[in-house]
Design a protein around this motif. Structure first.
Motif, PDB file in Angstrom:
ATOM      1  N   ASP A 146     -36.819 -13.914 -10.911  1.00 24.17           N
ATOM      2  CA  ASP A 146     -35.637 -14.536 -10.320  1.00 24.17           C
ATOM      3  C   ASP A 146     -35.966 -15.787  -9.498  1.00 24.17           C
ATOM      4  OD1 ASP A 146     -34.128 -12.584 -11.462  1.00 24.17           O
ATOM      5  OD2 ASP A 146     -33.907 -11.386  -9.641  1.00 24.17           O
ATOM      6  N   GLU A 147     -36.992 -15.704  -8.653  1.00 26.82           N
ATOM      7  CA  GLU A 147     -37.309 -16.829  -7.770  1.00 26.82           C
ATOM      8  C   GLU A 147     -37.743 -18.051  -8.562  1.00 26.82           C
ATOM      9  OE1 GLU A 147     -40.247 -15.309  -5.122  1.00 26.82           O
ATOM     10  OE2 GLU A 147     -38.767 -14.436  -3.745  1.00 26.82           O
ATOM     11  N   ARG A 148     -38.551 -17.845  -9.612  1.00 29.19           N
ATOM     12  CA  ARG A 148     -39.003 -18.974 -10.428  1.00 29.19           C
ATOM     13  C   ARG A 148     -37.851 -19.550 -11.245  1.00 29.19           C
ATOM     14  NH1 ARG A 148     -44.798 -16.594 -12.697  1.00 29.19           N
ATOM     15  NH2 ARG A 148     -45.624 -16.021 -10.650  1.00 29.19           N
ATOM     16  N   GLU A 150     -34.651 -19.551 -10.458  1.00 26.95           N
ATOM     17  CA  GLU A 150     -33.761 -20.319  -9.596  1.00 26.95           C
ATOM     18  C   GLU A 150     -34.352 -21.685  -9.268  1.00 26.95           C
ATOM     19  OE1 GLU A 150     -30.998 -19.659  -5.691  1.00 26.95           O
ATOM     20  OE2 GLU A 150     -33.004 -18.778  -5.637  1.00 26.95           O
ATOM     21  N   ILE A 169     -32.968 -23.161  -0.987  1.00 24.79           N
ATOM     22  CA  ILE A 169     -33.527 -21.824  -1.151  1.00 24.79           C
ATOM     23  C   ILE A 169     -34.003 -21.259   0.183  1.00 24.79           C
ATOM     24  CG2 ILE A 169     -35.383 -20.493  -2.246  1.00 24.79           C
ATOM     25  CD1 ILE A 169     -35.262 -22.488  -4.585  1.00 24.79           C
ATOM     26  N   CYS A 171     -37.246 -22.265   1.667  1.00 24.53           N
ATOM     27  CA  CYS A 171     -38.692 -22.055   1.604  1.00 24.53           C
ATOM     28  C   CYS A 171     -39.381 -23.417   1.630  1.00 24.53           C
ATOM     29  CB  CYS A 171     -39.069 -21.272   0.339  1.00 24.53           C
ATOM     30  SG  CYS A 171     -38.791 -22.175  -1.191  1.00 24.53           S
ATOM     31  N   ARG A 179     -43.385 -22.609  -7.861  1.00 18.53           N
ATOM     32  CA  ARG A 179     -42.512 -21.782  -8.704  1.00 18.53           C
ATOM     33  C   ARG A 179     -42.091 -22.525  -9.969  1.00 18.53           C
ATOM     34  NH1 ARG A 179     -38.514 -19.225  -3.989  1.00 18.53           N
ATOM     35  NH2 ARG A 179     -40.105 -17.910  -3.011  1.00 18.53           N
TER      36      ARG A 179
END
Length: 202
Positions: A146-148, A150, A169, A171, A179
């Protein structure tokens, strides 16, 4: 006076577009109906792409985009322009998608039948140019964490800068770059595997 005919760098053009969208949002907040229309037109495509990839369901993307703008106009009196209207709107879109997941999880499941599947498959506009490519891209993106996914969608599809994506995000910018780099490497590997005859045969 000599005017340059060279296209503006992508980052400069994006910054100008963001500034315009933010100005329209502020004018719409103050009651200008024409500004509200410009605001929607400027950002509708970005919102649609974002919710389609975030939800993994292009069939509901239009409804999610509409929900996003309904929420945005309800919140517009509180918008002060501290962040760009694009970043603000995408954060609303993210909440709209999350809420749709929660509603779907709470909804009673229908009886298992294959009839509706056949109807939906026949209704798909498969003959449209780029449709199959779009479905293939969605399938590939689904393989990403999911994080990559997005980070990749925000920077490579929606077009946010790494800096804006990092703020959105929440971060460090280096994390976003990492990512995206890992997502790109995974997608390239999956594409290479898809080109392998053994994979196609399977």
């Amino acid at each position: 006076m000599i005017t340059s005919v060279l296209p503006a760098p992508r980052a400069t053009a994006r910054a100008a577009a963001d500034a315009s969208a933010t100005a329209w949002a502020l004018a719409a907040r103050d009651g200008d109906p024409h500004a509200a229309e410009h605001f929607v037109r400027a950002l509708h495509g970005d919102v649609l792409r974002y919710v389609a990839h975030l939800s993994g369901d292009p069939q509901t993307a239009q409804d999610l985009a509409q929900d996003t703008f309904v929420r945005a106009f309800a919140s517009l009196p509180r918008f002060e322009g501290r962040a760009s209207a694009r970043t603000w709107l995408l954060s609303i879109a993210r909440r709209a998608v999350a809420d749709s997941f929660r509603r779907a999880a709470a909804r009673p499941r229908q009886a298992d039948t294959h009839d509706w599947q056949a109807v939906m498959e026949r209704a798909q506009p498969c003959g449209l140019p780029g449709f199959d490519d779009g479905v293939a891209l969605l399938d590939l993106l689904e393989a990403l964490p999911d994080e990559r996914r997005e980070a990749f969608v925000l920077t490579q599809i929606v077009g946010l800068s790494y800096d804006d994506a990092a703020r959105f995000i929440g971060c460090p910018i280096g994390t976003v770059r990492s990512r995206v780099g890992r997502a790109r490497a995974t997608l390239e590997r999956l594409l290479a595997e898809a080109d392998c005859p053994a994979v196609r045969a399977a």
